[in-house]
Structures are given as C-alpha cells and as structure tokens.
Design a protein around this motif. Structure first.
Motif, PDB file in Angstrom:
ATOM      1  N   ASN A  91     -25.807 -13.997  38.240  1.00  0.00           N
ATOM      2  CA  ASN A  91     -24.352 -13.889  38.289  1.00  0.00           C
ATOM      3  C   ASN A  91     -23.830 -13.727  36.867  1.00  0.00           C
ATOM      4  OD1 ASN A  91     -24.326 -16.463  37.075  1.00  0.00           O
ATOM      5  ND2 ASN A  91     -24.101 -17.528  39.032  1.00  0.00           N
ATOM      6  N   GLY A  92     -22.529 -13.633  36.725  1.00  0.00           N
ATOM      7  CA  GLY A  92     -21.954 -13.360  35.416  1.00  0.00           C
ATOM      8  C   GLY A  92     -22.286 -14.413  34.381  1.00  0.00           C
ATOM      9  N   GLN A  93     -22.185 -15.692  34.767  1.00  0.00           N
ATOM     10  CA  GLN A  93     -22.432 -16.769  33.800  1.00  0.00           C
ATOM     11  C   GLN A  93     -23.896 -16.801  33.377  1.00  0.00           C
ATOM     12  OE1 GLN A  93     -20.868 -20.659  34.832  1.00  0.00           O
ATOM     13  NE2 GLN A  93     -22.432 -21.706  33.636  1.00  0.00           N
ATOM     14  N   ASP A  94     -24.823 -16.668  34.346  1.00  0.00           N
ATOM     15  CA  ASP A  94     -26.243 -16.703  33.996  1.00  0.00           C
ATOM     16  C   ASP A  94     -26.644 -15.491  33.161  1.00  0.00           C
ATOM     17  OD1 ASP A  94     -26.726 -19.117  35.210  1.00  0.00           O
ATOM     18  OD2 ASP A  94     -27.396 -18.262  37.106  1.00  0.00           O
ATOM     19  N   ALA A  95     -26.077 -14.319  33.494  1.00  0.00           N
ATOM     20  CA  ALA A  95     -26.400 -13.109  32.732  1.00  0.00           C
ATOM     21  C   ALA A  95     -25.929 -13.250  31.292  1.00  0.00           C
ATOM     22  CB  ALA A  95     -25.759 -11.880  33.376  1.00  0.00           C
ATOM     23  N   LEU A  96     -24.722 -13.782  31.102  1.00  0.00           N
ATOM     24  CA  LEU A  96     -24.209 -13.980  29.743  1.00  0.00           C
ATOM     25  C   LEU A  96     -25.069 -14.991  28.995  1.00  0.00           C
ATOM     26  CD1 LEU A  96     -22.036 -13.512  27.571  1.00  0.00           C
ATOM     27  CD2 LEU A  96     -20.703 -15.344  28.632  1.00  0.00           C
ATOM     28  N   GLY A  97     -25.410 -16.079  29.664  1.00  0.00           N
ATOM     29  CA  GLY A  97     -26.251 -17.083  29.025  1.00  0.00           C
ATOM     30  C   GLY A  97     -27.615 -16.535  28.647  1.00  0.00           C
ATOM     31  N   TYR A  98     -28.192 -15.709  29.513  1.00  0.00           N
ATOM     32  CA  TYR A  98     -29.498 -15.117  29.230  1.00  0.00           C
ATOM     33  C   TYR A  98     -29.418 -14.196  28.012  1.00  0.00           C
ATOM     34  CZ  TYR A  98     -33.943 -12.731  30.055  1.00  0.00           C
ATOM     35  OH  TYR A  98     -35.205 -12.226  29.921  1.00  0.00           O
ATOM     36  N   ALA A  99     -28.313 -13.451  27.907  1.00  0.00           N
ATOM     37  CA  ALA A  99     -28.144 -12.540  26.778  1.00  0.00           C
ATOM     38  C   ALA A  99     -27.923 -13.297  25.471  1.00  0.00           C
ATOM     39  CB  ALA A  99     -26.967 -11.597  27.030  1.00  0.00           C
ATOM     40  N   ARG A 100     -27.311 -14.480  25.537  1.00  0.00           N
ATOM     41  CA  ARG A 100     -26.953 -15.204  24.326  1.00  0.00           C
ATOM     42  C   ARG A 100     -27.978 -16.248  23.916  1.00  0.00           C
ATOM     43  NH1 ARG A 100     -21.912 -18.332  24.737  1.00  0.00           N
ATOM     44  NH2 ARG A 100     -22.160 -18.412  22.482  1.00  0.00           N
ATOM     45  N   ALA A 101     -28.906 -16.599  24.807  1.00  0.00           N
ATOM     46  CA  ALA A 101     -29.825 -17.710  24.554  1.00  0.00           C
ATOM     47  C   ALA A 101     -30.642 -17.496  23.279  1.00  0.00           C
ATOM     48  CB  ALA A 101     -30.759 -17.887  25.752  1.00  0.00           C
ATOM     49  N   ARG A 102     -30.717 -18.528  22.464  1.00  0.00           N
ATOM     50  CA  ARG A 102     -31.520 -18.495  21.249  1.00  0.00           C
ATOM     51  C   ARG A 102     -32.660 -19.512  21.322  1.00  0.00           C
ATOM     52  NH1 ARG A 102     -29.286 -16.430  16.466  1.00  0.00           N
ATOM     53  NH2 ARG A 102     -27.211 -15.541  16.639  1.00  0.00           N
ATOM     54  N   TYR A 103     -32.416 -20.598  22.048  1.00  0.00           N
ATOM     55  CA  TYR A 103     -33.388 -21.688  22.095  1.00  0.00           C
ATOM     56  C   TYR A 103     -33.823 -21.896  23.547  1.00  0.00           C
ATOM     57  CZ  TYR A 103     -31.192 -22.352  17.575  1.00  0.00           C
ATOM     58  OH  TYR A 103     -30.690 -22.145  16.320  1.00  0.00           O
ATOM     59  N   GLY A 104     -34.848 -22.713  23.743  1.00  0.00           N
ATOM     60  CA  GLY A 104     -35.327 -22.982  25.088  1.00  0.00           C
ATOM     61  C   GLY A 104     -36.032 -21.801  25.712  1.00  0.00           C
TER      62      GLY A 104
ATOM     63  N   SER B 217     -33.549 -17.036  16.165  1.00  0.00           N
ATOM     64  CA  SER B 217     -32.905 -15.937  15.449  1.00  0.00           C
ATOM     65  C   SER B 217     -32.320 -14.924  16.434  1.00  0.00           C
ATOM     66  CB  SER B 217     -33.905 -15.232  14.535  1.00  0.00           C
ATOM     67  OG  SER B 217     -34.835 -14.484  15.297  1.00  0.00           O
ATOM     68  N   ASP B 218     -31.496 -14.041  15.889  1.00  0.00           N
ATOM     69  CA  ASP B 218     -30.905 -12.975  16.697  1.00  0.00           C
ATOM     70  C   ASP B 218     -31.963 -11.981  17.163  1.00  0.00           C
ATOM     71  OD1 ASP B 218     -28.659 -11.209  17.619  1.00  0.00           O
ATOM     72  OD2 ASP B 218     -29.422  -9.921  16.027  1.00  0.00           O
ATOM     73  N   ILE B 219     -33.016 -11.785  16.366  1.00  0.00           N
ATOM     74  CA  ILE B 219     -34.038 -10.792  16.683  1.00  0.00           C
ATOM     75  C   ILE B 219     -34.690 -11.074  18.022  1.00  0.00           C
ATOM     76  CG2 ILE B 219     -36.216  -9.780  15.933  1.00  0.00           C
ATOM     77  CD1 ILE B 219     -33.836  -9.033  14.183  1.00  0.00           C
ATOM     78  N   ASN B 220     -34.966 -12.349  18.321  1.00  0.00           N
ATOM     79  CA  ASN B 220     -35.683 -12.694  19.530  1.00  0.00           C
ATOM     80  C   ASN B 220     -34.914 -12.377  20.811  1.00  0.00           C
ATOM     81  OD1 ASN B 220     -36.968 -14.990  17.490  1.00  0.00           O
ATOM     82  ND2 ASN B 220     -38.410 -14.152  18.956  1.00  0.00           N
ATOM     83  N   ARG B 221     -33.598 -12.336  20.723  1.00  0.00           N
ATOM     84  CA  ARG B 221     -32.853 -12.097  21.962  1.00  0.00           C
ATOM     85  C   ARG B 221     -32.475 -10.636  22.167  1.00  0.00           C
ATOM     86  NH1 ARG B 221     -26.816 -14.662  20.993  1.00  0.00           N
ATOM     87  NH2 ARG B 221     -26.361 -13.644  19.019  1.00  0.00           N
ATOM     88  N   ILE B 222     -32.702  -9.786  21.169  1.00  0.00           N
ATOM     89  CA  ILE B 222     -32.342  -8.380  21.329  1.00  0.00           C
ATOM     90  C   ILE B 222     -33.106  -7.753  22.489  1.00  0.00           C
ATOM     91  CG2 ILE B 222     -32.580  -6.085  20.283  1.00  0.00           C
ATOM     92  CD1 ILE B 222     -31.665  -7.243  17.661  1.00  0.00           C
ATOM     93  N   GLY B 223     -34.412  -8.065  22.594  1.00  0.00           N
ATOM     94  CA  GLY B 223     -35.198  -7.515  23.699  1.00  0.00           C
ATOM     95  C   GLY B 223     -34.659  -7.944  25.049  1.00  0.00           C
ATOM     96  N   ARG B 224     -34.233  -9.216  25.168  1.00  0.00           N
ATOM     97  CA  ARG B 224     -33.670  -9.691  26.430  1.00  0.00           C
ATOM     98  C   ARG B 224     -32.354  -8.978  26.733  1.00  0.00           C
ATOM     99  NH1 ARG B 224     -34.951 -14.556  24.060  1.00  0.00           N
ATOM    100  NH2 ARG B 224     -32.765 -15.183  23.861  1.00  0.00           N
ATOM    101  N   GLN B 225     -31.558  -8.757  25.702  1.00  0.00           N
ATOM    102  CA  GLN B 225     -30.289  -8.059  25.914  1.00  0.00           C
ATOM    103  C   GLN B 225     -30.526  -6.636  26.406  1.00  0.00           C
ATOM    104  OE1 GLN B 225     -28.459  -8.474  22.068  1.00  0.00           O
ATOM    105  NE2 GLN B 225     -27.741 -10.558  22.454  1.00  0.00           N
ATOM    106  N   GLN B 226     -31.518  -5.966  25.830  1.00  0.00           N
ATOM    107  CA  GLN B 226     -31.814  -4.596  26.261  1.00  0.00           C
ATOM    108  C   GLN B 226     -32.331  -4.577  27.692  1.00  0.00           C
ATOM    109  OE1 GLN B 226     -34.506  -3.199  23.232  1.00  0.00           O
ATOM    110  NE2 GLN B 226     -32.862  -2.642  21.814  1.00  0.00           N
TER     111      GLN B 226
END
Length: 409
Positions: free
Chosen positions: A240-253, A260-269
């Motif tokens: 859903n919207g909240q989980d998708a946003l959280g997945y895109a923004r997650a840095r830890y866990g 770092s920002d680098i680790n989440r770029i792949g998830r965002q793509q």
C-alpha cells in the motif's frame, strides 16, 4: 348519421394520435440524447479543469540563465528551433522532496526541504525507450549560483552534497526555485540539457500507489526500519502507499545496509519498475475511469515545469509511450566511486551522460520486468559445426533462480 360520421373519423384520429406520440417520443429521445451529451461534455470539462487545477506549474526558464548545455541531434549537430515534442528526445528531472510540511508532516520536526530522490528520465525521440538514471544525493558536486525569489543569488559551492542544491534554491520554501537550482547543478554535472521537471512529495507518492490499489512486489529480504515506518517480511506483497513509501525510504533494518543513500537506490528503482509494470498490466492508459483516479491522485501534490504540467502535453506524451515494452524501461545509477562517506562520479559516468545527450541506449541495472537487461551474444557469420562446440550459446539473461519472482495480487 352522427354515429356514421364518428365512425368514419376514428381511424384518422387514431393515426394522428399515434403520430403525435411518435413525435413526442422522438422529441424526448432527442432531449435525452442532448442531455447525456451535455452531461458527458460537462464531466470531461470538469475532469480536465479539476486535474489541471491540481498541478502546480512553474516556468523556470528565466531562473536557469543562458549558460546551459546545447542539445544535439543524431548527427551531433545543433538542432534548429524545436516544434512540438514529437520526434524529439526528452530529459525530465524527477525529484522526490522530503519536505515535512502540510500533508507530509511525520512528526519528526525536520525543517526545510531536500531532494530525497533524483532521477533523470530520458524519453527517446522515437518513444521506444524510457531510461531512468538515479543520481545519489550524497554525490559531491559543484553547485552554481542560483536565483532566489527576492532577486538575490546564492553563492556558488564546491564539493557540496548534491541534495544541497534543492535546499539552497528552496530555502524560502519555493519549490520552483529549488527545482531550478537542482536543474542547474545537474546540467553542470552531466552536460545533459533538462527539458522540464516534476517534484513529488511523500503524500503524492503514497497517493499514486493507492490510486493503483497497491503494487505487487517481491521483497527479497526482511525490512524493519521504524524511522521509515515500515516492517515487511521477505516474499510477495501488495504494497500500500505507506509501506511502499517506507520501503523506498528505509535506510536501516535491511540486510547489508550501512544506512547510506546508496543502499536504497536499488530498492527505489525496483519499486518504480513495479509501479510501471502494474500500470502497464492494467492497461491504465486505455481505462478512462482508472486513468482519471490515477491522475487525480497523482497530480494533487505535483509541482512541475510549465510544459510537462499541461494535461494535453502529459496526455500526448503518455499516448506516444503506450506501446512501450517493459524491457525497454530501464534503470541505472550514475557510476560512482567512494570518497569517504560520500561518492564522486566515476569515469564511466561520462559515457552515460554522452549516451543520454545523443539519445543512445545506456547500460542499465534492471528493467521494468524486474530483471537485468538481456544482451544477446554476438553471433558468428559462419557458425561452427564441431560437435564439441554445439552447446547452447551463453546468455546473460538471469537464470530462473536469479530472476525476480513474479508477484500477483
């Protein structure tokens, strides 16, 4: 005689009455048809006015100055005056704002605005390719002087973090000036001319996901980041919207994440690829009610440039892309090298920028299918018949085990 007279008039009266009824029926039918037509036109006019009113458009041309990259045609020559966008490549800067104002307030008391995500979306001139290149926000760049609403300019900065450009231009809260400063920085970094921009905030991103009734996506490993308000087990999900946003923004866990920002770029793509797959799978562009819901949700929090923010232009571009294949929607990250906790562009980045400038395909990490791009091995003009070399040719397509599992609702 009176009875005979009445009997002789009765058939004529009946025919006359039927004629009147048919006339009245035709009149009522015509009236109903006109009413329906007026209703439909009114609905369309309302829908257009409503959607167009959602979009906050800004013309930033005067803020960008004249020292900008020159667009090249296929022969490497400078183009003449542009006509309509058909037949021309487009470079649209897509910015994710992390402003916590208004509907984006998450109780964190974080002030100001920064570009949480930055992507160059390149649409090929023949509309057969859509290539998206992410620029890490921790990239060290030179930021040129940028205009501010009060008529002053910011001082140029050197070896500054890339997302500071958005914050510098937007220090007064004006998103248009934030976008303009980022465009100037991107053009100086890449040499690629940016045609327009789109800024999406947290609330707008969630609204887009909800308008699609969620997005099916495979999560390869558990994610548990309270700061991003997300906790997901590995496996298939309809985010859903909240989980998708959280997945895109997650840095830890997240396994192997250093915060770092680098680790989440792949998830965002991967997430953007899943959104593209879902939109294509439900034939969004040919389903007017679904398309209206999607646009009505997505445009409410958009801030755009003057051209891309006009609905006829949006519609024309979307229509020209409706036949694009998922494997031709490709995602890449700017090649980089580490510089302490930050990154700097690697030498290979110049090849990416040059390909975008000349509308050539780029080397990508994944496609909208969720898999790595397929690259066919070059074939020999005279294939050998030696029994020892009759094996199937090697393919770089991921094996079944390596391919991202297909998730459905």
């Amino acid at each position: 005689m009176a009875s005979a007279h009445q009997r002789s008039d009765h058939p004529l009266g009946a025919r006359h009455a039927k004629s009147l009824r048919r006339h009245e029926l035709r009149r009522q039918l015509l009236t109903a048809t006109l009413a329906i037509a007026v209703f439909l036109v009114s609905c369309l006019a309302f829908a257009y006015s409503n959607l167009q009113g959602n979009v906050n458009r800004h013309d930033v041309d005067d803020l960008l100055g004249t020292d900008r990259p020159t667009r090249m045609d296929d022969d490497g020559e400078q183009e003449g005056p542009e006509d309509a966008r058909a037949g021309s490549a487009l470079n649209i800067l897509v910015l994710g704002s992390d402003s916590r104002q208004g509907a984006n307030d998450d109780g964190s008391d974080v002030g100001g605005m920064r570009s949480d995500t930055t992507m160059i979306a390149h649409v090929s001139a023949d509309r057969s390719r859509l290539e998206v290149v992410s620029i890490p926000r921790d990239t060290l760049v030179d930021i040129p002087e940028c205009h501010l609403p009060n008529g002053t300019q910011t001082a140029a900065e050197y070896d500054a973090m890339f997302n500071r450009a958005f914050a510098l231009g937007g220090q007064t809260g004006d998103v248009a000036y934030a976008a303009a400063c980022t465009i100037q920085t991107v053009e100086e970094l890449t040499g690629v001319p940016i045609d327009d921009f789109v800024v999406v905030d947290f609330a707008g991103f969630q609204a887009v996901i909800e308008a699609l009734d969620g997005v099916p996506m495979y999560i390869p490993e558990p994610v548990d980041d309270p700061s991003a308000h997300v906790s997901l087990e590995a496996g298939c999900h309809v985010l859903n919207g909240q989980d998708a946003l959280g997945y895109a923004r997650a840095r830890y866990g997240v396994a192997n994440s250093d915060g770092s920002d680098i680790n989440r770029i792949g998830r965002q793509q991967q997430l953007v690829a899943a959104i593209a797959r879902e939109a294509l799978s439900i034939q969004l562009l040919t389903n007017p009610p679904a398309l209206y819901r999607f646009l009505n949700a997505g445009t409410k929090t958009l801030t755009t440039g003057e051209w891309v923010g006009r609905l006829p232009n949006m519609a024309g571009l979307a229509n020209s892309l409706r036949g694009i294949e998922p494997e031709n929607i490709r995602f890449a990250t700017m090649p980089f090298e580490w510089a302490g906790a930050r990154v700097v562009p690697a030498a290979d980045a110049d090849t990416v920028w040059d390909n975008l400038l000349h509308d050539r395909p780029i080397d990508a990490d994944i496609t909208a299918t969720g898999d790595e791009p397929t690259i066919d091995e070059p074939s020999s003009e005279e294939p050998t018949t030696d029994a020892a070399t009759t094996e199937e040719p090697t393919s770089v397509r991921p094996s079944q085990e390596e391919t991202t599992p297909a998730c459905t609702r």
